[in-house]
Design a protein around this motif. Structure first.
Motif, PDB file in Angstrom:
ATOM      1  N   PHE A  90       0.761  -1.163  -0.097  1.00  0.00           N
ATOM      2  CA  PHE A  90      -0.132   0.000  -0.246  1.00  0.00           C
ATOM      3  C   PHE A  90       0.820   1.382   0.064  1.00  0.00           C
ATOM      4  N   ASP A  91       2.172   1.324   0.544  1.00  0.00           N
ATOM      5  CA  ASP A  91       2.985   2.408   0.666  1.00  0.00           C
ATOM      6  C   ASP A  91       3.580   2.813  -0.686  1.00  0.00           C
ATOM      7  N   GLN A  92       3.347   1.890  -1.497  1.00  0.00           N
ATOM      8  CA  GLN A  92       3.931   1.896  -2.843  1.00  0.00           C
ATOM      9  C   GLN A  92       2.832   2.209  -3.973  1.00  0.00           C
ATOM     10  N   MET A  93       1.583   2.291  -3.506  1.00  0.00           N
ATOM     11  CA  MET A  93       0.549   2.694  -4.504  1.00  0.00           C
ATOM     12  C   MET A  93       0.015   4.195  -4.037  1.00  0.00           C
ATOM     13  N   HIS A  94      -0.247   4.847  -5.197  1.00  0.00           N
ATOM     14  CA  HIS A  94      -0.745   6.134  -4.734  1.00  0.00           C
ATOM     15  C   HIS A  94      -1.725   6.550  -5.483  1.00  0.00           C
ATOM     16  N   LEU A  95      -2.734   7.402  -4.882  1.00  0.00           N
ATOM     17  CA  LEU A  95      -3.970   7.824  -5.562  1.00  0.00           C
ATOM     18  C   LEU A  95      -3.882   9.210  -6.049  1.00  0.00           C
ATOM     19  N   LEU A  96      -4.111   9.781  -7.198  1.00  0.00           N
ATOM     20  CA  LEU A  96      -4.196  11.052  -7.619  1.00  0.00           C
ATOM     21  C   LEU A  96      -5.220  11.960  -7.285  1.00  0.00           C
TER      22      LEU A  96
END
Length: 338
Positions: free
Chosen positions: A27-33
């Motif tokens: 989850f730390d390497q996934m980002h939401l715009l």
């Protein structure tokens, strides 16, 4: 205390010993715009959702943890009370122990007694006799049945199963029960081939249980006289296994390493119908009792509603449209696997 009940209590103690709320995961390497101008407002009703005809106050639930011992009976009583008060779903731990030790039944039914109208999932292993699985569903008054797949855990467990030919019995369970079946991993994630095999066999709801939270290979290795620590790295991170399920257009829950409301938001953005939280809630309960867990869940609800507004959304079903991007290490894994 029987050996099975003793193992249940060992699992609880070891889950507490290995718990690390700050543990990094996919989850730390996934980002939401995020939109700079979201044109939205915080609305607590925005996080309400429904599943199997029952409305719940939040799209996250208390994931399967325990049952089958005196200590777990107390925990399930508390979890049932929390689920009822906060109107969120609750999944019970594996009830397969009841096949041999029906005297442990009350350690599971106590949750339903506390939450008579709530959304409740029973849980069995894939080799549970179909008639017993049906009886467990009936006795627990469950709305759905999780069948957990835990090959890596069994491999690390000193007394673990060595027969992994499970599908035929799972099909028999499906024929015997009258509630929906949820096929669940326990923290090592689903690969695409296995999901396809299960889908082709007629299963249509999954709990992807990816790597990133409680590691049952680590727990079982600590109970083993041999060093099987290398098994702890077998599996797929939660984000990757979720992306696989999303690409296959499956209905699924996201679980495995959910630590905070932002992780919940990311799980919903990945396409999860619900997001499961196990050890994070368990340790809050163990440290701060029922009221402490209630306060935490209430805070998570408030924060999740705020996050929806921050990202310009007014209902959980619209979150899958959020644009995502990934740090390069995770992106490289995604490109190789999916």
């Amino acid at each position: 205390m029987s050996k099975r009940s003793e193992r249940k209590e060992e699992h609880l103690a070891l889950a507490q010993m290995f718990f690390n709320k700050q543990k990094e995961n996919s989850f730390d390497q996934m980002h939401l715009l995020r939109p700079t101008l979201p044109e939205s407002k915080v609305d607590q009703a925005s996080i309400r959702t429904s599943f199997l005809g029952k409305e719940v106050s939040a799209p996250f639930f208390i994931e399967a943890m325990t049952g089958g011992s005196e200590k777990s009976k107390k925990i399930n009583r508390q979890l049932g009370s929390v689920a009822a008060k906060e109107n969120i779903a609750l999944a019970l731990g594996s009830a397969s122990i009841l096949v041999k030790e029906n005297e442990q039944l009350s350690s599971f039914t106590v949750a339903r007694e506390q939450d008579p109208d709530g959304l409740l999932f029973a849980n069995v292993n894939p080799l549970t006799p179909a008639s017993d699985a049906a009886k467990i569903v009936q006795e627990l008054q469950a709305d759905a049945l999780q069948i957990h797949l835990n090959v890596v855990q069994e491999a690390a467990m000193p007394e673990g199963e060595r027969d992994f030919c499970w599908l035929n019995n799972m099909l028999e369970i499906r024929q015997a029960v009258t509630v929906p079946i949820i096929i669940k991993e326990v923290g090592f994630g689903f690969d695409q081939a296995s999901l396809k095999k299960l889908k082709d066999a007629g299963f249509d709801l999954f709990d992807i249980g990816g790597m990133g939270g409680t590691n049952f290979a680590q727990i079982e290795n600590s109970r083993n006289q041999y060093n099987l620590s290398y098994l702890s790295s077998l599996g797929l991170p939660t984000v990757i296994t979720s992306l696989i399920a999303e690409k296959m257009q499956l209905d699924f829950f996201v679980s495995g390493g959910v630590r905070n409301p932002l992780d919940v938001l990311k799980g919903l953005a990945l396409g999860g119908k619900l997001v499961g939280i196990a050890n994070t809630f368990l340790q809050q309960l163990m440290q701060h009792d029922t009221e402490g867990l209630i306060e935490e869940i209430q805070e998570w609800k408030k924060e999740l509603a705020i996050l929806l507004a921050v990202f310009g959304k007014n209902d959980v079903n619209s979150l899958s449209s959020l644009k995502r991007y990934y740090d390069l290490p995770l992106k490289n894994q995604i490109d190789q696997i999916i």
